[in-house]
Design an enzyme around this catalytic site. Structure first.
Site, PDB file in Angstrom:
ATOM      1  N   SER A 114       1.189  -1.564  -0.545  1.00 28.14           N
ATOM      2  CA  SER A 114       0.299   0.044  -0.315  1.00 28.14           C
ATOM      3  C   SER A 114       0.460   1.625   0.157  1.00 28.14           C
ATOM      4  CB  SER A 114      -1.058   0.347   1.560  1.00 28.14           C
ATOM      5  OG  SER A 114      -2.009  -1.052   0.910  1.00 28.14           O
TER       6      SER A 114
HETATM    7  N1  SAH Z   1      -0.129  -4.645   3.825  1.00 24.31           N
HETATM    8  C1  SAH Z   1       0.196  -4.663   2.674  1.00 24.31           C
HETATM    9  C2  SAH Z   1      -0.771  -5.170   1.402  1.00 24.31           C
HETATM   10  C3  SAH Z   1      -0.657  -6.063   0.412  1.00 24.31           C
HETATM   11  S1  SAH Z   1      -1.751  -6.131  -0.340  1.00 24.31           S
HETATM   12  C4  SAH Z   1       1.699  -4.446   2.571  1.00 24.31           C
HETATM   13  O1  SAH Z   1       1.581  -3.495   3.337  1.00 24.31           O
HETATM   14  O2  SAH Z   1       2.162  -4.860   2.036  1.00 24.31           O
HETATM   15  C5  SAH Z   1      -2.922  -6.319   0.269  1.00 24.31           C
HETATM   16  C6  SAH Z   1      -2.687  -8.872   0.513  1.00 24.31           C
HETATM   17  O3  SAH Z   1      -4.377  -9.183   0.792  1.00 24.31           O
HETATM   18  C7  SAH Z   1      -2.767  -9.157  -0.330  1.00 24.31           C
HETATM   19  O4  SAH Z   1      -0.898  -9.428  -0.001  1.00 24.31           O
HETATM   20  C8  SAH Z   1      -3.549 -10.024  -1.315  1.00 24.31           C
HETATM   21  O5  SAH Z   1      -3.234 -11.310  -1.101  1.00 24.31           O
HETATM   22  C9  SAH Z   1      -3.843 -11.091   0.899  1.00 24.31           C
HETATM   23  N2  SAH Z   1      -5.574 -11.373   0.513  1.00 24.31           N
HETATM   24  C10 SAH Z   1      -6.167 -10.948   0.058  1.00 24.31           C
HETATM   25  N3  SAH Z   1      -7.502 -11.695   0.380  1.00 24.31           N
HETATM   26  C11 SAH Z   1      -6.958 -12.635   0.874  1.00 24.31           C
HETATM   27  C12 SAH Z   1      -7.598 -13.161   2.288  1.00 24.31           C
HETATM   28  N4  SAH Z   1      -9.182 -13.600   2.447  1.00 24.31           N
HETATM   29  N5  SAH Z   1      -6.323 -13.467   3.953  1.00 24.31           N
HETATM   30  C13 SAH Z   1      -5.277 -13.149   3.540  1.00 24.31           C
HETATM   31  N6  SAH Z   1      -5.065 -12.502   2.625  1.00 24.31           N
HETATM   32  C14 SAH Z   1      -5.655 -11.401   2.283  1.00 24.31           C
END
Ligand code: SAH
Length: 221
Positions: free
Chosen positions: A66
């Site tokens: 993000s």
């Molecule tokens: N907070 C992260 C943002 C990653 S983007 C950072 O700072 O890098 C969102 C993430 O949510 C992705 O890696 C995606 O695979 C994950 N995601 C999506 N659905 C999910 C679920 N049901 N359970 C766990 N992770 C999930």
């Protein structure tokens, strides 16, 4: 001549002055954590030059780390004091996890993609975060074992607030989650009062990758 770590520290300071503080983030502890955590170590080497610019970056598997301002905004919305147990859904790169680990007692983080889980664990371990546990699972189901949580942060966009997360929120707890369509969401803060009643506040628009799971989007939609 500056060495690399000086240069990265300078880039973080500039990010705060240029992109975070002017947009209204005031919580000193959040600002301190963002000054401290080396965001460049959570992205691929080819992306390091852009690590302190205010936009999301690809982290593989079609996912993104993000944008720094959104990390600051969501973290500030949680009103952390340092004593909380936090559940994070969507570990991704682990950067937001590290920020939460700086500002709370313990962080439980769930990611559904195996390669990302492994990589995030490695970076968090190498930086010495001992108060973090990462698991590979569907985070829309929460993490029953350590519930209830004082704070829950979802970093992927959901069609609606997953019921299990509200159930696993402690009385007096705060849940922050992007809710909306798959192309645009609104940041929602859900507060559970001591008597268990729920209040929702809308905090502005945002764009996240999809929360995929039983109480999120279907895998192929
Ligand atoms: N907070 C992260 C943002 C990653 S983007 C950072 O700072 O890098 C969102 C993430 O949510 C992705 O890696 C995606 O695979 C994950 N995601 C999506 N659905 C999910 C679920 N049901 N359970 C766990 N992770 C999930």
């Amino acid at each position: 001549m500056r060495n690399n770590s000086d240069r990265q520290a300078w880039a973080r300071e500039r990010m705060l002055e240029k992109d975070i503080k002017p947009r209204g983030i005031k919580d000193e502890k959040v600002l301190e954590a963002m000054l401290k955590v080396p965001r460049h170590l959570f992205v691929a080497e080819t992306q390091r030059m852009s690590a302190y610019e205010d936009h999301p970056l690809p982290i593989g598997e079609g996912q993104t780390i993000s944008q720094p301002f959104i990390v600051a905004l969501m973290t500030e919305a949680l009103k952390l004091t340092g004593r909380e147990t936090v559940l994070e859904i969507g570990t991704g790169s682990g950067y937001q996890t590290a920020i939460l680990a700086e500002l709370s007692a313990r962080v439980y983080s769930i990611e559904r993609i195996p390669s990302l889980t492994g990589r995030a664990r490695k970076v968090l371990d190498s930086l010495g975060y001992k108060n973090v546990l990462v698991k590979l699972s569907d985070g829309t189901l929460g993490w029953e074992e350590y519930a209830p949580y004082d704070r829950i942060l979802v970093t992927a966009g959901a069609p609606s607030v997953p019921e299990p997360l509200v159930d696993q929120l402690a009385p007096g707890g705060i849940l922050v989650i992007p809710v909306g369509s798959n192309s645009l969401q609104e940041l929602v803060r859900v507060t559970k009062s001591e008597d268990g009643s729920i209040r929702e506040e809308r905090m502005g628009s945002c764009v996240f990758v999809k929360l995929v799971g039983k109480h999120g989007w279907e895998v192929n939609c």
